[in-house]
Each structure stands twice: as C-alpha cells, then as structure tokens.
Design a protein around this motif. Structure first.
Motif, PDB file in Angstrom:
ATOM      1  N   VAL B 127      15.888  22.046  -3.107  1.00 54.88           N
ATOM      2  CA  VAL B 127      16.230  23.219  -2.523  1.00 54.88           C
ATOM      3  C   VAL B 127      14.896  23.984  -1.994  1.00 54.88           C
ATOM      4  O   VAL B 127      13.779  23.270  -2.172  1.00 54.88           O
ATOM      5  CB  VAL B 127      16.486  24.489  -3.621  1.00 54.88           C
ATOM      6  N   ASN B 128      14.883  24.974  -1.360  1.00 55.05           N
ATOM      7  CA  ASN B 128      13.433  25.676  -0.770  1.00 55.05           C
ATOM      8  C   ASN B 128      12.744  25.833  -1.749  1.00 55.05           C
ATOM      9  O   ASN B 128      13.052  26.477  -2.719  1.00 55.05           O
ATOM     10  CB  ASN B 128      14.228  27.052   0.069  1.00 55.05           C
ATOM     11  N   GLY B 129      11.529  25.603  -1.520  1.00 54.52           N
ATOM     12  CA  GLY B 129      10.230  25.989  -2.282  1.00 54.52           C
ATOM     13  C   GLY B 129      10.357  25.258  -3.651  1.00 54.52           C
ATOM     14  O   GLY B 129       9.736  25.666  -4.452  1.00 54.52           O
ATOM     15  N   PHE B 158      12.731  21.866  10.225  1.00 55.74           N
ATOM     16  CA  PHE B 158      13.235  23.161  10.336  1.00 55.74           C
ATOM     17  C   PHE B 158      12.118  24.263  10.081  1.00 55.74           C
ATOM     18  O   PHE B 158      11.800  25.203  10.638  1.00 55.74           O
ATOM     19  CB  PHE B 158      14.348  23.328   9.354  1.00 55.74           C
ATOM     20  N   ARG B 159      11.618  24.202   8.660  1.00 57.94           N
ATOM     21  CA  ARG B 159      10.622  25.227   8.360  1.00 57.94           C
ATOM     22  C   ARG B 159       9.226  25.183   9.268  1.00 57.94           C
ATOM     23  O   ARG B 159       8.857  24.343   9.522  1.00 57.94           O
ATOM     24  CB  ARG B 159      10.125  25.129   6.810  1.00 57.94           C
ATOM     25  N   ALA B 160       8.783  26.453   9.464  1.00 60.87           N
ATOM     26  CA  ALA B 160       7.649  26.671  10.349  1.00 60.87           C
ATOM     27  C   ALA B 160       6.406  26.083   9.734  1.00 60.87           C
ATOM     28  O   ALA B 160       6.198  26.192   8.435  1.00 60.87           O
ATOM     29  CB  ALA B 160       7.553  28.138  10.600  1.00 60.87           C
ATOM     30  N   ALA B 161       5.785  25.055  10.495  1.00 62.63           N
ATOM     31  CA  ALA B 161       4.599  24.714   9.863  1.00 62.63           C
ATOM     32  C   ALA B 161       4.716  23.430   8.775  1.00 62.63           C
ATOM     33  O   ALA B 161       3.701  23.416   8.293  1.00 62.63           O
ATOM     34  CB  ALA B 161       3.495  25.413   9.545  1.00 62.63           C
ATOM     35  N   GLU B 164       2.721  20.340   9.675  1.00 64.10           N
ATOM     36  CA  GLU B 164       1.176  20.734   9.573  1.00 64.10           C
ATOM     37  C   GLU B 164       0.743  20.667   8.129  1.00 64.10           C
ATOM     38  O   GLU B 164      -0.155  20.034   7.950  1.00 64.10           O
ATOM     39  CB  GLU B 164       1.001  22.106  10.361  1.00 64.10           C
ATOM     40  N   GLN B 165       1.814  21.058   7.146  1.00 63.58           N
ATOM     41  CA  GLN B 165       1.430  21.015   5.748  1.00 63.58           C
ATOM     42  C   GLN B 165       1.533  19.575   5.215  1.00 63.58           C
ATOM     43  O   GLN B 165       0.333  19.225   4.727  1.00 63.58           O
ATOM     44  CB  GLN B 165       2.498  21.775   5.126  1.00 63.58           C
ATOM     45  N   GLY B 210      14.041  22.008   2.692  1.00 66.35           N
ATOM     46  CA  GLY B 210      14.694  22.453   1.887  1.00 66.35           C
ATOM     47  C   GLY B 210      16.033  22.939   1.899  1.00 66.35           C
ATOM     48  O   GLY B 210      16.239  23.543   3.234  1.00 66.35           O
TER      49      GLY B 210
END
Lengths: 450, 319
Positions: B127-129, B158-161, B164-165, B210
């Motif tokens: 899931v997210n996070g 999907f998630r911004a950046a 990059e992470q 996520g």
C-alpha cells in the motif's frame, strides 16, 4: 473494516431486538460484541474500554430500560457516544492570522504528509488564496522533489529548498520569502519521524517555535493500529496540535485510528484523504462517520456526490418519464448506467447505502457489476436510435448485428433486453411503490447480481 | 539513527562493526520489549494463575495488534497447555505463551534465496507509504554485500518524484536504476529484466507504485505487471515481496489477502519496527494467511533490514 464493524453491530441489534427486556446479562453480551468489533476496527484498547464504560452506564440508565425497543435504544446510545467521541461537528481550518497563515504538517513516515500538503494547497487555491508550499524533508531521498513536482502540477508556488540545507534555515528563509511575496498561506511539510526519536522531535519543536504556525496538523494513516494512541500522545505532548488529517480513507480500514487519535489528542479531525489524486481531500464529518459505522449509511455523502456528478436536467427528464411509467426506453436505461458510473460505479454506491439496502443487494459483486455496466453500454451503443426508442423492433437479424457490433453473443443482447423489461416494470413499481419495494424487486435482476 | 543520513549524505554508506543481530533486533524492539516485557514482567513475576491473569494477557496481546482472532487462539492454546501440564505458576505461563507464539511464527521464518535463478526477479508490492522504495534501497545494499550484482527497476511511475527517490538510493548503493519518464510500469520493468539478462545481472528489484487493495483498477494493473515480467523472463518474478508497515493494524491481514489473491505473494517484509509499533499483527497473519516472512526493518540505516527469525523475535519481545 468499517463494514465489519457495521455488520457486527447489526448482529448485536438483531440479538437485542429479539429480547423483550434488557437484562444485566444481555447488555454484557452486547457490550462484549461492541468491544470486539471496535478492537477489530483497530480502535485502541484504552479508548475501547473508556467507550464501553460510557455506553454501558448509559445503557443501564432509565431512558433505555423504559424504552419500548431497548435494542434500538442501546444502538442509539452507541451511536451518540461514537459521534461524541469523534467530535460533534466538522471543524474548519483556521487561517485567521497575519498573513502568511502557516500550516505545519507532522506525522510518521509514510503517513501521507507530502501528498496531503499538496491536496491542502489545492483546496486553498480554489478559495483564491495565494499559497506557498515548503518542504523541509531533507532526509528522505527526493522528498523535496516530490513536493515540487506536485506544486508544479497544481500551479502553486513552491519554495526552493534542497537537501543540503538545515530544516531551521529553510523555515527562516521560507517565512521571509512568503512575507516578501505576499502569500496568504504557507504550508510547511516536514520529514516523517518516529515519536521516540528524540533528536527529530526536538527538531520539529524548534521548527514550530520558529514558524509559530496557526495550524499544526497531525497526519495519521487510517490503517494504523493500536500504536496510534502512543504516537498521537507523543506528538501531542511535543507539539500543540490543532487538528488531525486522516489519510488513505479510501482503503478498507478506516475506523479505529480516527477514534483513538481523536480521543487521545482531543483535537478535531479536519480533513480526510480519500484518493491518490490531488483533489482527494474532503472535510471530515463526524456525525456521518458515526452513522456509517452503525450501518445507517452515508446518505449525505451520496447525495452530495450525486449533486456534483449527475446532470440535473437529465435526471429530471428521467424522473418525469418514470412518473409517467411507460416511455422508459433503452436510451434512458443507458443514461442511467452512465450516471451511475459517474458517481463512482456500483462499489462506491453500495458503500454509502444504508446497511439494510446494501444487505438486500449484498449479492452484488461491485467489480462484476461495473464490468456488466460497461458491456450493457456497448450493446446499447450498437443499436440505432430508433431501436433504442422501440426495443420491440429487435428481432433475430437485428440482434445478430448488434451482438457483432458490441463484440458479444446474441444471448447477451437477449439478457440485456430481459433486464431492460424488468427495469421497465420496476420503474412502474417505483412510481407507485417507493424505494423499499423497488429494492426488493431489484434483487437478482440487476447486472452483476448472482 | 537518522543522524546517519544527515552526516553521511555524500559518503557511500559502509557497514560499521555491530552487535549480533539478536542484539540489534532487541535494540529495535526496545519499545516493544519495555511495553510488552514490562507488562508481562509484572504479570509473570510468579504467583497463581487466575482469570485476571488471562484477561491481562488478552489486553497485552490486543494492544500489540495481534488481533482478536489470533489472541483468542493463542490464549486457548495456553489454557490447554496449563491444564494438560498442570501449570500453576505465572512464570510457566509465560513460557507457554512464548512457545505458542514461536510455534505460530517459526514455520514462516524462511530466508530469501536469490541464487536459484539468474537474474532473480523480485517484485515489490504494497500500500502507499508502506516503505517499498526504502526497502528496495536496503535490499540492494544487502544483496551487494552478499556479492551479487543488482539492477533496480523504477516501476512507480505514478507518484511524484518516486523515480528520483530510487535514483538517489541507486546512487548511494552504486546500483543502476532503469527508469522512463512517465512510462507504463510494466514496460519499465520489462526493459529492466531484459537489460539484466543481457548484462548478466544477478538480481532485479522491481518497484511498483503503492496501491490500496480497494482500487481494483490498480490491482488489475499490478497483475499485468506480473504477467509482463513473465513474458520478459518465463518463470519470473521469482519472489513477490509484500511490504507491510508495522504500524498497520488489522488491515494488514486484508492487505495480505488482497495482494495474495491478486498476485500470489511469496514473501513478506515488515517495516518500521523501530517505532513504538509492536508488529503483533504478524501473528494474526501467520494464522490467517501463512506466508514466509523474509525481512523485518528495524531502523533507518541501510543495514537495518534483517532476516526474520521467529525465536529471536519472540525472545526479544519477552526478554
């Protein structure tokens, strides 16, 4: 999880309904059920104990014992206490300060602070506020980048910080920047931190002192378990929290943490995150949540959603047709399907319906239902306008053509026509009978029902 | 623990000499231990076993997120043991509870063996996070320490950046990251698996965005990702690792079920055990859907992803 809780409590009502009188013993049983249900929904144990004690005391009071329907009375008590626990009404964001009004975001890792910051900024931008987004998360790789990307998508100013800076310096510079550029609101996103990490907690305390925010929002994952009480307590002791944001409420776990955190901090839940998308932030309505937990259905949300998404003229036209009871044709049938999909499909609708209705329709598989809706749309789209108005025209060769056009079997077309006829009947019934009668008639006659 | 990243941002992270892993786990679980241990210590200090003791036991397990079902099962088991062996002392009760917990978790302590295929494809979901991306960073470090070559696929489009992470994790570990701007997750991972085959890489770590199990379209998407990986390399992914946040309550069970039904999860990673969360939901999962627990995350350092060991986990909880 809320569905579970709803189901459990309904079970309790059923048991209680059968009994003419409340006794010490059956109250005990009911409370045990309520306790288990709340625990399964991740409400923290101390909060549950408190809650049960309250409810029990009131349940044994005269108002319940003298009631003709003690079972209902107990549920009423549970509902009232639940609503009370979650805050009596919806608390709005306080921005009454010398601009920039500062909102500080705090929470555990992965609770959704950055996403919430962006969503909040979008909400405020809609209210014609000039917003500045600032990230002081110099720890998680690319966290600042994440906020910047979101800000760009939303067309909102983002303060230029980088991971080599100290959060305190970012705070000072951002504040200065916001003042010079006349921002109304500054949303300050921080790194996720554990409540037991003393260095990190000291850092956010410093940030708070530096910024003197008018709102300090604690971001909580709706899926959090028993530990929500400990985290909430620790954050509340370090920071003067002013509100709570409950995220990821679009998942299937959503009861417990809200209750626990609200109880421990005494702060109102101001917003709930209901989608991954940037517009997925809604004000929290405690009374609706309480109703929903008790299976009374989130009808208010449903109505709001309908108002937002349904074409009123279209609906009115349909309503008139339904009243007349005869000229309901395939075109209307299709429109109805479209409206339903606009409101988020079967699943979303079922979710918000009162439990009695949802139970009647509980053999609907939302997924299959939504798929079936799309297929029906396809079939109707393959018909000529004349055929839609006069389904009687449809004989074997036309059906074959339609089936080929929609990529389905002739049987599917036939099934649709049968369903349509049933629907027509139902509409007539609706014009005479009303919702309950219709739901009963609906059973087993709707796409996706088994 | 975060100081590590604050100070060593530029240096490539190196493992420092450290205590045995049992001790490190204990450190990570200190909170858990003080909470549960103290309560149990008080409870198990010796004395007679009565109903009150069981009730106390129940609330301890419940507050550790063990969940109603698993708690009742564990208590039932302990009760039987007490009766059968005529236990009278609370110290023996503690032993019995410990054994019951170990009995539940032991079969699930199966380490991940990445040597069976080359490249060995690990797909992460959650899931997210929950901590997927961070887990990938730690996992890459771990596998490299074992002398394996690693390739990361940035499947979270999907998630911004998110890219990059991962890129930054890759830089820290000196691992190549395959990514595309705004691409389809399946396509990115497909490319990565092919690249790994061509370059003779040992392990591919495929990140995914996520998603909550209620988002049926996204669950469908991740199924597709799995199918596409199988096309790039028949038989892959060899491991589908579901990342769970130890803070999660009973919903973790629903998550495991949903992802397992959609993908056939082959391993679990439990993250964020260094907080106050006790991660007792593992016991509930072991009962409802026994899936091997591969790793637990006990801190924010690169080497804080550890293989799961039931005995030490339970012992750390009780010592």
């Amino acid at each position: 999880m809320l569905e579970n809780l709803t189901g459990r409590l309904q079970q309790v009502v059923k048991t209680l309904r059968g009994q003419a009188r409340l006794t010490e013993e059956n109250i005990q049983d009911a409370m045990r059920e309520v306790r288990m249900a709340l625990l399964e929904a991740d409400v923290a144990l101390p909060v549950v104990k408190d809650f049960i004690a309250h409810v029990k005391e009131r349940a044994q009071g005269r108002e319940v014992l003298q009631s003709l329907t003690p079972g209902q009375a107990v549920i009423q008590v549970v509902h009232d206490e639940l609503a009370k626990l979650m805050g009596e009404h919806n608390a709005a964001l306080n921005l009454a300060s010398v601009p920039p009004a500062i909102i500080l975001m705090a929470g555990l890792q992965g609770s959704g602070k950055t996403t919430t910051s962006a969503k909040l900024a979008r909400l405020l931008k809609e209210q014609k506020k000039k917003v500045l987004l600032v990230s002081a998360d110099v720890y998680r790789p690319a966290a600042i980048e994440q906020l910047r990307t979101l800000a760009e998508q939303l067309g909102i100013d983002c303060f230029d910080s980088n991971a080599a800076q100290k959060p305190e310096d970012i705070a000072r510079n951002a504040l200065d920047y916001a003042r010079r550029h006349f921002h109304d609101v500054m949303i300050f996103d921080t790194a996720g931190r554990l409540a037991i990490d003393e260095a990190m907690m000291a850092e956010i305390k410093n940030l708070h002192a530096l910024l003197n925010p008018i709102e300090t929002l604690f971001v909580v994952d709706a899926m959090q378990g028993q530990d929500a009480v400990n985290t909430a307590r620790a954050f509340n002791e370090t920071l003067p929290l002013t509100g709570i944001v409950l995220t990821k409420l679009d998942g299937d776990a959503r009861g417990g943490a809200a209750l626990s955190v609200r109880q421990i901090t005494g702060r109102p839940i101001k917003f709930v995150g209901v989608s991954e998308k940037v517009d997925g932030l809604e004000p929290f309505h405690p009374e609706r949540m309480a109703s929903r937990i008790l299976g009374m259905g989130d009808v208010l949300s449903l109505i709001e959603q309908a108002q937002k998404n349904v074409d009123i003229d279209e609906a009115k036209k349909l309503a008139d047709k339904v009243k007349s009871g005869k000229s309901f044709d395939l075109e209307d049938f299709k429109n109805q399907m479209l409206q339903m999909r606009k409101m988020g499909g079967m699943g979303a609708l079922m979710d918000k319906m009162p439990a009695q209705l949802a139970n009647m329709a509980n053999n609907v598989n939302p997924e299959v239902g939504d798929k079936a809706l799309r297929r029906i749309e396809g079939i109707i789209n393959s018909m000529t306008p004349q055929e839609r108005r006069k389904p009687d025209l449809l004989k074997a060769s036309r059906k074959r053509r339609i089936a080929a056009g929609a990529g389905v079997q002739v049987q599917d077309v036939n099934r649709l026509l049968n369903q349509f006829e049933e629907m027509q009947k139902m509409m007539k019934m609706f014009s005479k009978g009303g919702m309950t009668k219709m739901m009963r008639a609906m059973q087993g006659r709707f796409p996706g029902m088994r | 623990m975060l100081n590590f990243f604050k100070k060593n941002k530029d240096e490539s992270p190196s493992p420092e000499p450290k205590a045995s892993w049992a001790e490190r786990l204990k450190q990570g679980l200190t909170r858990t231990r003080t909470q549960l241990g103290n309560q149990l210590g008080g409870l198990f200090g010796g004395g007679k076993i009565d109903e009150e003791v069981y009730e106390e036991l129940e609330s301890i397990l419940l507050t550790a997120d063990v969940g109603v079902g698993a708690t009742q099962a564990l208590l039932e088991q302990v009760r039987t043991t007490v009766k059968r062996q005529h236990l009278t002392d609370t110290t023996q009760l503690r032993e019995a509870l410990q054994q019951a917990l170990i009995g539940l978790l032991e079969p699930l302590a199966q380490p991940l063996d990445t040597g069976t295929h080359k490249p060995y494809v690990i797909m992460l979901a959650g899931v997210n996070g929950a901590g997927k991306t961070t887990t990938i960073g730690k996992l890459a470090w771990r596998l490299q320490a074992e002398g394996k070559s690693v390739l990361i696929a940035a499947g979270d489009t999907f998630r911004a950046a998110a890219r990059e992470q991962l890129a930054e994790w890759g830089e820290r570990n000196q691992v190549q990251v395959i990514s595309q701007t705004g691409g389809d997750p399946a396509a990115v991972i497909f490319d990565a698996v092919n690249a790994a085959k061509a370059r003779g890489i040992d392990v591919v770590l495929a990140d995914t965005a996520g998603r909550l199990p209620t988002q049926l379209n996204l669950m469908e998407e991740i199924r597709k990702v799995k199918r596409v990986i199988d096309k790039a390399y028949p038989g892959a992914p060899h491991e589908i690792l579901l990342v769970l946040d130890a803070n999660t309550g009973q919903n973790a069970i629903a998550q495991v079920k949903a992802f397992d039904d959609a993908l056939g999860v082959t391993g679990l990673a439990l993250t964020k055990l260094d907080g106050t969360a006790r991660g007792g939901v593992i016991a509930a999962i072991a009962k409802e859907r026994p899936i091997p627990i591969r790793f637990i995350g006990v801190g924010e350092q690169l080497d804080d992803l550890q293989p799961f060991d039931a005995k030490e986990f339970v012992e750390a909880l009780f010592s």
